[in-house]
Scaffold this active site. Structure first.
Site, mmCIF file in Angstrom:
data_model
loop_
_atom_site.group_PDB
_atom_site.id
_atom_site.type_symbol
_atom_site.label_atom_id
_atom_site.label_comp_id
_atom_site.label_asym_id
_atom_site.label_seq_id
_atom_site.Cartn_x
_atom_site.Cartn_y
_atom_site.Cartn_z
ATOM 1 C CB CYS A 110 -1.011 -0.014 1.144
ATOM 2 S SG CYS A 110 -2.340 1.169 0.873
ATOM 3 C CG HIS A 215 -3.886 -2.961 3.180
ATOM 4 N ND1 HIS A 215 -2.880 -2.559 4.040
ATOM 5 C CD2 HIS A 215 -4.348 -1.839 2.596
ATOM 6 C CE1 HIS A 215 -2.755 -1.249 3.982
ATOM 7 N NE2 HIS A 215 -3.631 -0.782 3.116
ATOM 8 C CD GLU A 217 -1.923 -5.429 5.739
ATOM 9 O OE1 GLU A 217 -1.568 -5.758 4.594
ATOM 10 O OE2 GLU A 217 -2.424 -4.308 6.006
#
Ligand SMILES: [Mn+2]
Length: 240
Positions: A110, A215, A217
Site C-alpha cells: 500500500c 493489503h 495482511e
C-alpha cells in the site's frame, strides 16, 4: 538448540501521533511468522541508523500508512493530499534506498508500493479522485470490511507476483486514494485494476523487490493465496 534460524523480516511501523505510539497491524507480523520468518518491528527512530538496522535484517516489509511527502518526487502538495509523517518518510525513504542498494528483499504494501516507487525515482498521483484523467475510476477507498475483496486486479503472467499468488486475476481489498503515476526506472508493472490503476510492481534487476497496492495482511487468514506473498519474501530472504 536451534537447528536453523528463521530469516529476520523487518516491518516498518506507523506512528500514532495522539497516543505517541509506534504500532502496526498484527496481520503483518503474524503472516511473517506463518510464512516461516522472524518479524522485527522497526520504530520511527531517527534516520541515521539505516545501515545498522539493515545489518540485522534478511528482508523488509514497508507497510501501509499515511501519504508520502510530495517533495520527494518534486511536486508541491495539492488540496487532495492527506496526512503526512515527515519522520516516517525520512526513515523509510532512506531504508528503502539502502535496502535496494544492498539487494535486501523488499515487500512493499500500500503506502509501501508508493514509497518504493518514489524512493527509486518514480512519481504518484497525490489524489486519484482529483487527478485521474480518464473517465472510469473504481472505488479504491472501500467501505466494506478490511478483509473483503472489493475490486479485481489482473496479474502479469510470469511475474513474481502472479507466481506467488498462483492466479491471473483475483479480488483484492482497497484502501488507497493515491497510486503510482510514473513508474521508477528498472521496474515493471505486474498488476492493474480494470480502470488501469497500477496495483503491483516489481524490480527487473533485484533479487526481490515487489510492491502491491492492496493489503494482504488483512486477507491471508481468509484467502490463503495472500500468504504466498509473505512466503515469497521469506524464501527470498533465506540464506542458502
Ligand atoms: Mn485498489
Amino acid at each position: 538448540m536451534i537447528d536453523m534460524l528463521r530469516p529476520t523480516i523487518g516491518i516498518s511501523c506507523d506512528y500514532d501521533k495522539e497516543k505517541q505510539n509506534s504500532k502496526i497491524h498484527r496481520g503483518y507480523y503474524e503472516a511473517v511468522v506463518e510464512a516461516g520468518g522472524l518479524p522485527i518491528l522497526i520504530p520511527n527512530i531517527a534516520v541515521n541508523h539505516t545501515r545498522e538496522i539493515l545489518a540485522v535484517l534478511d528482508g523488509i516489509i514497508f507497510t501501509g500508512g499515511p501519504d508520502v511527502e510530495p517533495a520527494y518526487f518534486k511536486e508541491p502538495a495539492i488540496p487532495g493530499l492527506g496526512y503526512i509523517n515527515p519522520i516516517r518518510d525520512e526513515l523509510e525513504i532512506s531504508l528503502c534506498r539502502q535496502a535496494m542498494e544492498e539487494d535486501i528483499p523488499i515487500l512493499a504494501i500500500c503506502r509501501g508500493i508508493q514509497l518504493l516507487n518514489i524512493a527509486m525515482g518514480g512519481t504518484i498521483y497525490q489524489d486519484l479522485a482529483s487527478q485521474w484523467s480518464q473517465d472510469f475510476l473504481l472505488k479504491h477507498s472501500q467501505s466494506a470490511p478490511d478483509w473483503y475483496g472489493s475490486h479485481q486486479v489482473n496479474l502479469l503472467k510470469g511475474s513474481k507476483l502472479a507466481k506467488m499468488l498462483g492466479a491471473s486475476r483475483l479480488w483484492v481489498n482497497s484502501f488507497h486514494h493515491q497510486a503510482i503515476k510514473d513508474l521508477a526506472p528498472g521496474f515493471k508493472i505486474t498488476a492493474r485494476s480494470d480502470d488501469g490503476v497500477v496495483e503491483g510492481i516489481e524490480s527487473t534487476s533485484h533479487n526481490f523487490a515487489v510492491g502491491i497496492q492492496w493489503h494482504p495482511e488483512k486477507m491471508w487468514e481468509r484467502d490463503g493465496r495472500m500468504l504466498g506473498l509473505f512466503k515469497g519474501l521469506v524464501s527470498a530472504a533465506t540464506k542458502n
